[in-house]
Write a protein that holds these residues in place. Structure first.
Motif, PDB file in Angstrom:
ATOM      1  N   LEU A 144       6.745  16.318  -5.467  1.00 22.45           N
ATOM      2  CA  LEU A 144       5.524  16.555  -4.705  1.00 22.45           C
ATOM      3  C   LEU A 144       4.770  15.251  -4.493  1.00 22.45           C
ATOM      4  N   PRO A 145       4.189  15.059  -3.312  1.00 21.39           N
ATOM      5  CA  PRO A 145       3.475  13.805  -3.045  1.00 21.39           C
ATOM      6  C   PRO A 145       2.106  13.764  -3.713  1.00 21.39           C
ATOM      7  N   ILE A 146       1.730  12.570  -4.175  1.00 21.58           N
ATOM      8  CA  ILE A 146       0.379  12.333  -4.674  1.00 21.58           C
ATOM      9  C   ILE A 146      -0.161  11.108  -3.943  1.00 21.58           C
ATOM     10  N   THR A 147      -1.462  10.909  -4.002  1.00 24.35           N
ATOM     11  CA  THR A 147      -2.110   9.843  -3.241  1.00 24.35           C
ATOM     12  C   THR A 147      -2.277   8.584  -4.076  1.00 24.35           C
ATOM     13  N   CYS A 148      -1.839   7.470  -3.535  1.00 26.66           N
ATOM     14  CA  CYS A 148      -2.049   6.177  -4.182  1.00 26.66           C
ATOM     15  C   CYS A 148      -3.530   5.838  -4.092  1.00 26.66           C
ATOM     16  N   GLU A 149      -4.149   5.479  -5.207  1.00 28.64           N
ATOM     17  CA  GLU A 149      -5.573   5.196  -5.221  1.00 28.64           C
ATOM     18  C   GLU A 149      -5.933   3.931  -4.447  1.00 28.64           C
ATOM     19  N   MET A 150      -4.966   3.024  -4.307  1.00 27.14           N
ATOM     20  CA  MET A 150      -5.260   1.751  -3.628  1.00 27.14           C
ATOM     21  C   MET A 150      -5.120   1.846  -2.113  1.00 27.14           C
ATOM     22  N   CYS A 151      -3.947   2.321  -1.644  1.00 24.09           N
ATOM     23  CA  CYS A 151      -3.690   2.305  -0.203  1.00 24.09           C
ATOM     24  C   CYS A 151      -3.847   3.670   0.450  1.00 24.09           C
ATOM     25  N   LYS A 152      -4.014   4.709  -0.364  1.00 21.82           N
ATOM     26  CA  LYS A 152      -4.206   6.087   0.119  1.00 21.82           C
ATOM     27  C   LYS A 152      -2.954   6.688   0.748  1.00 21.82           C
ATOM     28  N   GLN A 159       8.268   8.476  -7.412  1.00 19.44           N
ATOM     29  CA  GLN A 159       8.364   7.118  -6.885  1.00 19.44           C
ATOM     30  C   GLN A 159       7.065   6.335  -7.038  1.00 19.44           C
ATOM     31  N   MET A 160       6.045   6.973  -7.631  1.00 26.82           N
ATOM     32  CA  MET A 160       4.744   6.325  -7.682  1.00 26.82           C
ATOM     33  C   MET A 160       4.729   5.088  -8.564  1.00 26.82           C
ATOM     34  N   LEU A 166       5.141  -2.397  -7.152  1.00 25.67           N
ATOM     35  CA  LEU A 166       5.938  -3.274  -6.308  1.00 25.67           C
ATOM     36  C   LEU A 166       5.690  -3.129  -4.805  1.00 25.67           C
ATOM     37  N   LEU A 167       5.436  -1.907  -4.338  1.00 28.34           N
ATOM     38  CA  LEU A 167       5.486  -1.646  -2.898  1.00 28.34           C
ATOM     39  C   LEU A 167       4.132  -1.462  -2.222  1.00 28.34           C
ATOM     40  N   CYS A 168       3.096  -1.148  -2.971  1.00 26.10           N
ATOM     41  CA  CYS A 168       1.795  -0.854  -2.360  1.00 26.10           C
ATOM     42  C   CYS A 168       1.267  -2.081  -1.611  1.00 26.10           C
ATOM     43  N   PRO A 169       0.884  -1.916  -0.338  1.00 24.12           N
ATOM     44  CA  PRO A 169       0.376  -3.060   0.435  1.00 24.12           C
ATOM     45  C   PRO A 169      -0.968  -3.575  -0.059  1.00 24.12           C
ATOM     46  N   LYS A 170      -1.644  -2.800  -0.903  1.00 22.90           N
ATOM     47  CA  LYS A 170      -2.944  -3.207  -1.430  1.00 22.90           C
ATOM     48  C   LYS A 170      -2.849  -3.869  -2.796  1.00 22.90           C
ATOM     49  N   LEU A 171      -1.645  -4.131  -3.257  1.00 21.86           N
ATOM     50  CA  LEU A 171      -1.489  -4.825  -4.530  1.00 21.86           C
ATOM     51  C   LEU A 171      -2.043  -6.238  -4.418  1.00 21.86           C
ATOM     52  N   PRO A 172      -2.627  -6.768  -5.501  1.00 23.50           N
ATOM     53  CA  PRO A 172      -3.109  -8.146  -5.466  1.00 23.50           C
ATOM     54  C   PRO A 172      -1.949  -9.135  -5.366  1.00 23.50           C
ATOM     55  N   ALA A 173      -2.177 -10.202  -4.649  1.00 20.80           N
ATOM     56  CA  ALA A 173      -1.173 -11.253  -4.500  1.00 20.80           C
ATOM     57  C   ALA A 173      -1.870 -12.606  -4.523  1.00 20.80           C
TER      58      ALA A 173
END
Length: 232
Positions: A144-152, A159-160, A166-173
């Motif tokens: 079941l899908p859940i919402t990423c708190e950073m990118c929504k 897979q969360m 690794l994959l969230c576009p809102k991760l710090p870099a």
């Protein structure tokens, strides 16, 4: 002698390709078309329910009329792309679509075997008949899908962990040239076109404006970005 033996084998097969060995297969999980992994079954399935190619539990079982060896429909179809010999070691018989018969009785019996969920290593404790796996997967909480708190974005629960690390576009870099903190979705653009310390030899050919990262992503600055915790 070895060269002569190889030549004889190739002439019998009728093609200048080595016969594909049956031991090269590795099937994980409950594939829709190939062998089913033994590790998912509660009790060890009997040998008569195993594929003679992939060595997993038969899926859409077929039997070769000539030698009585049995295979998954997909397994033997893949083998027949390279050789029309029975893939079982030492078997001299040939195989073709006309020589294959479905084992419908086996299919019904196999569907009654008890299995674990393919997400057992992620915490799902479901156990049930193989035939009800598809129904379970529609409600398995790991699917079941859940919402990423950073990118929504909505991401499957199973897979969360990978998404959040690794994959969230809102991760710090962090820019490796100037050390500025930004976001994963903007770091490549920053290092290629914006960074004041970018190597001079890098080509400068910015993408069109509508393909550039949003200003707030580029200007994340030195703000502290934290990776949220979540309930797996």
């Amino acid at each position: 002698f070895c060269t002569l033996l190889y030549t004889l084998i190739m002439s019998v097969d009728g093609e200048n390709k080595p016969r594909r060995r049956s031991v090269g297969f590795s099937y994980e999980g409950l594939s829709e078309t190939s062998c089913k992994s033994l590790k998912l079954f509660i009790d060890k399935p009997p040998a008569r329910m195993l594929c003679d190619i992939g060595k997993g539990v038969l899926n859409e079982p077929m039997i070769n009329k000539a030698c009585r060896h049995q295979y998954c429909k997909n397994c033997i179809s893949e083998m027949m792309k390279t050789s029309l010999r029975c893939p079982v070691s030492g078997c001299p018989e040939r195989v073709s679509q006309s020589m294959l018969l479905p084992l419908d009785g086996y299919s019904n019996e196999i569907q009654q075997l008890n299995v674990r969920c393919v997400n057992q290593d992620k915490g799902c404790t479901w156990v049930g008949a193989l035939g009800s796996t598809s129904t379970h997967m529609q409600s398995c909480k790991q699917m079941l899908p859940i919402t990423c708190e950073m990118c929504k974005q909505r991401v499957q629960r199973s897979q969360m962990a990978e998404h959040a690390t690794l994959l969230c576009p809102k991760l710090p870099a962090v820019c490796k040239y100037c050390g500025i903190d930004t976001l994963a979705s903007a770091i490549e653009y920053h290092m290629s076109y914006e960074c004041p310390k970018r190597p001079a030899e890098l080509p400068f050919n910015p993408p069109p404006k509508d393909q550039q990262p949003a200003t707030e992503e580029l200007r994340a600055g030195n703000s502290v970005l934290s990776v949220p915790t979540f309930d797996p």
